[in-house]
Write a protein that holds these residues in place. Structure first.
Motif, PDB file in Angstrom:
ATOM      1  N   PHE A 141       0.812  -1.220   0.000  1.00 43.93           N
ATOM      2  CA  PHE A 141       0.000   0.000   0.000  1.00 43.93           C
ATOM      3  C   PHE A 141       0.846   1.271   0.000  1.00 43.93           C
ATOM      4  CE2 PHE A 141      -3.340  -2.548   2.597  1.00 43.93           C
ATOM      5  CZ  PHE A 141      -3.683  -3.271   1.458  1.00 43.93           C
ATOM      6  N   SER A 142       2.119   1.157   0.362  1.00 45.00           N
ATOM      7  CA  SER A 142       2.984   2.324   0.483  1.00 45.00           C
ATOM      8  C   SER A 142       3.067   3.125  -0.813  1.00 45.00           C
ATOM      9  CB  SER A 142       4.392   1.877   0.890  1.00 45.00           C
ATOM     10  OG  SER A 142       5.281   2.977   0.917  1.00 45.00           O
ATOM     11  N   ASP A 143       2.832   4.426  -0.694  1.00 45.93           N
ATOM     12  CA  ASP A 143       2.981   5.367  -1.808  1.00 45.93           C
ATOM     13  C   ASP A 143       2.089   5.041  -2.996  1.00 45.93           C
ATOM     14  OD1 ASP A 143       4.099   7.715  -2.812  1.00 45.93           O
ATOM     15  OD2 ASP A 143       5.680   6.652  -3.892  1.00 45.93           O
ATOM     16  N   CYS A 144       0.926   4.457  -2.756  1.00 45.10           N
ATOM     17  CA  CYS A 144      -0.018   4.202  -3.847  1.00 45.10           C
ATOM     18  C   CYS A 144      -1.442   4.191  -3.296  1.00 45.10           C
ATOM     19  CB  CYS A 144       0.296   2.886  -4.561  1.00 45.10           C
ATOM     20  SG  CYS A 144       0.024   1.406  -3.583  1.00 45.10           S
ATOM     21  N   SER A 145      -2.410   4.060  -4.186  1.00 44.33           N
ATOM     22  CA  SER A 145      -3.821   4.082  -3.803  1.00 44.33           C
ATOM     23  C   SER A 145      -4.418   2.678  -3.840  1.00 44.33           C
ATOM     24  CB  SER A 145      -4.614   4.991  -4.751  1.00 44.33           C
ATOM     25  OG  SER A 145      -4.172   6.333  -4.664  1.00 44.33           O
ATOM     26  N   HIS A 146      -5.313   2.407  -2.916  1.00 48.34           N
ATOM     27  CA  HIS A 146      -6.062   1.155  -2.910  1.00 48.34           C
ATOM     28  C   HIS A 146      -7.528   1.472  -2.636  1.00 48.34           C
ATOM     29  CE1 HIS A 146      -4.916   1.768   1.358  1.00 48.34           C
ATOM     30  NE2 HIS A 146      -6.133   1.312   1.592  1.00 48.34           N
ATOM     31  N   ASN A 147      -8.391   0.498  -2.844  1.00 49.59           N
ATOM     32  CA  ASN A 147      -9.824   0.692  -2.633  1.00 49.59           C
ATOM     33  C   ASN A 147     -10.301  -0.039  -1.384  1.00 49.59           C
ATOM     34  OD1 ASN A 147     -10.265   2.270  -4.947  1.00 49.59           O
ATOM     35  ND2 ASN A 147     -10.495   0.450  -6.238  1.00 49.59           N
ATOM     36  N   LYS A 174      -5.234   6.770  -0.354  1.00 50.92           N
ATOM     37  CA  LYS A 174      -3.840   6.944  -0.795  1.00 50.92           C
ATOM     38  C   LYS A 174      -2.935   6.962   0.428  1.00 50.92           C
ATOM     39  CE  LYS A 174      -0.356   8.368  -3.517  1.00 50.92           C
ATOM     40  NZ  LYS A 174       0.698   8.686  -2.524  1.00 50.92           N
ATOM     41  N   PHE A 175      -1.971   6.034   0.456  1.00 53.27           N
ATOM     42  CA  PHE A 175      -0.975   6.001   1.523  1.00 53.27           C
ATOM     43  C   PHE A 175       0.224   6.871   1.155  1.00 53.27           C
ATOM     44  CE2 PHE A 175      -1.216   2.068   4.490  1.00 53.27           C
ATOM     45  CZ  PHE A 175      -2.527   2.367   4.793  1.00 53.27           C
ATOM     46  N   GLY A 176       0.865   7.413   2.167  1.00 55.68           N
ATOM     47  CA  GLY A 176       2.143   8.067   1.957  1.00 55.68           C
ATOM     48  C   GLY A 176       3.230   7.018   1.779  1.00 55.68           C
ATOM     49  N   LYS A 177       4.422   7.462   1.526  1.00 55.53           N
ATOM     50  CA  LYS A 177       5.542   6.526   1.363  1.00 55.53           C
ATOM     51  C   LYS A 177       6.004   6.074   2.743  1.00 55.53           C
ATOM     52  CE  LYS A 177      10.021   5.948  -0.923  1.00 55.53           C
ATOM     53  NZ  LYS A 177       9.539   4.733  -1.630  1.00 55.53           N
ATOM     54  N   LEU A 178       6.007   4.751   2.948  1.00 57.85           N
ATOM     55  CA  LEU A 178       6.352   4.178   4.238  1.00 57.85           C
ATOM     56  C   LEU A 178       7.717   3.510   4.181  1.00 57.85           C
ATOM     57  CD1 LEU A 178       2.940   2.402   5.018  1.00 57.85           C
ATOM     58  CD2 LEU A 178       3.588   4.778   5.483  1.00 57.85           C
ATOM     59  N   VAL A 179       8.481   3.640   5.254  1.00 55.04           N
ATOM     60  CA  VAL A 179       9.755   2.940   5.361  1.00 55.04           C
ATOM     61  C   VAL A 179       9.548   1.704   6.235  1.00 55.04           C
ATOM     62  CG1 VAL A 179      11.076   5.051   5.047  1.00 55.04           C
ATOM     63  CG2 VAL A 179      10.484   4.312   7.353  1.00 55.04           C
ATOM     64  N   ASP A 180      10.437   0.729   6.105  1.00 55.19           N
ATOM     65  CA  ASP A 180      10.289  -0.539   6.822  1.00 55.19           C
ATOM     66  C   ASP A 180      10.185  -0.338   8.328  1.00 55.19           C
ATOM     67  OD1 ASP A 180      10.454  -1.673   4.363  1.00 55.19           O
ATOM     68  OD2 ASP A 180      12.413  -2.624   4.658  1.00 55.19           O
ATOM     69  N   GLU A 181      11.009   0.536   8.879  1.00 50.46           N
ATOM     70  CA  GLU A 181      11.024   0.767  10.318  1.00 50.46           C
ATOM     71  C   GLU A 181       9.665   1.284  10.784  1.00 50.46           C
ATOM     72  OE1 GLU A 181      14.047   2.883  13.452  1.00 50.46           O
ATOM     73  OE2 GLU A 181      13.360   4.094  11.749  1.00 50.46           O
ATOM     74  N   GLU A 182       9.082   2.129   9.993  1.00 50.70           N
ATOM     75  CA  GLU A 182       7.778   2.698  10.322  1.00 50.70           C
ATOM     76  C   GLU A 182       6.695   1.628  10.315  1.00 50.70           C
ATOM     77  OE1 GLU A 182       5.356   6.676   8.890  1.00 50.70           O
ATOM     78  OE2 GLU A 182       6.634   5.623   7.449  1.00 50.70           O
ATOM     79  N   ILE A 183       6.719   0.763   9.314  1.00 57.43           N
ATOM     80  CA  ILE A 183       5.737  -0.318   9.222  1.00 57.43           C
ATOM     81  C   ILE A 183       5.877  -1.267  10.401  1.00 57.43           C
ATOM     82  CG2 ILE A 183       4.992  -2.307   7.857  1.00 57.43           C
ATOM     83  CD1 ILE A 183       5.891  -0.773   5.354  1.00 57.43           C
TER      84      ILE A 183
END
Length: 240
Positions: A141-147, A174-183
């Motif tokens: 989902f990072s940095d893209c849109s889903h429904n 729309k999600f922002g760009k996520l880094v692994d540590e954040e997830i």
């Protein structure tokens, strides 16, 4: 930088399954809805907010939350689109409850079932199975849109038969760009594990969301506006 430090208390405001089935009886009652047990007060708070909004429009009706025991075993790959899959699951929940209340001839009932799923590039996502599964979902989902797709099935009792109103609502998130540590830090809070798609917009997961296009309440698990539009006709039938 971690947005979700370890040890933060998990919020219990999940609603994607809380509205699995609702039942309206046409007989009015002088008593208000009973208060939930104290240990469920926070868990049910958002659900009650939904119901309070509904009751503003439909005063004089009894409303009862009846958890459905329907086994969610449908395969989304067998359906043409995620909306059809969500409606079928919602219908299964509603029909299971309808079978339990149909013998009560003293009331007319409207049973509402709902189910929510996440869709990205024709793939349907439910609740994550474990930490690894949640990580995979959120990474996709990072940095893209889903429904976010919610199916609703409304069963209206007409004597010994039931008529159905069904629909689905889709909201694009729309999600922002996520880094692994954040997830990893978000998953460590425990919030993703009981939610379709592995996040809850009403909780800490809301900080992952850059924008939405559509009904916010649909992302929480119940498309309130469209539901009320459909319910006007249903309530008229029940009370006539």
């Amino acid at each position: 930088m971690k947005r979700f430090p370890e040890g933060i208390q998990k919020e219990k405001t999940r609603t994607k399954k809380a509205l699995g089935s609702l039942t309206f009886g046409s007989e009015s009652s002088s008593s208000s809805r009973p208060s939930p047990p104290l240990d469920k007060e926070r868990e049910d708070s958002t659900t009650r907010d939904f119901l309070d909004r509904i009751l503003i429009s439909f005063q004089g009706l009894n409303l009862t939350i009846i958890p459905s025991t329907f086994e969610e075993k449908y395969d989304p790959k067998e359906y043409d689109n995620p909306g059809d899959f969500a409606i079928a699951t919602a219908r299964g929940k509603a029909e299971e409850v309808a079978k339990r209340v149909r013998d009560d001839i003293s009331n007319k009932f409207v049973v509402i079932g709902a189910d929510t799923c996440i869709s990205l590039e024709n793939q349907v996502f439910g609740k994550p199975k474990d930490h690894e599964d949640a990580f995979k979902m959120l990474s996709l989902f990072s940095d893209c849109s889903h429904n976010v797709v919610t199916g609703v099935s409304v069963l209206i009792q007409e004597g010994e038969t039931w008529n159905e109103i069904s629909f689905c609502e889709t909201t694009t998130v729309k999600f922002g760009k996520l880094v692994d540590e954040e997830i990893d830090a978000y998953i460590a809070t425990g919030e993703p594990m009981d939610k379709a798609g592995g996040y809850g917009i009403q909780g800490l997961g809301g900080t992952l969301v850059e924008s939405i296009d559509g009904d916010y309440y649909n992302v929480m698990g119940f498309p309130l506006h469209r539901f009320c539009c459909h319910m006007a006709a249903a309530i008229e039938k029940v009370t006539s």
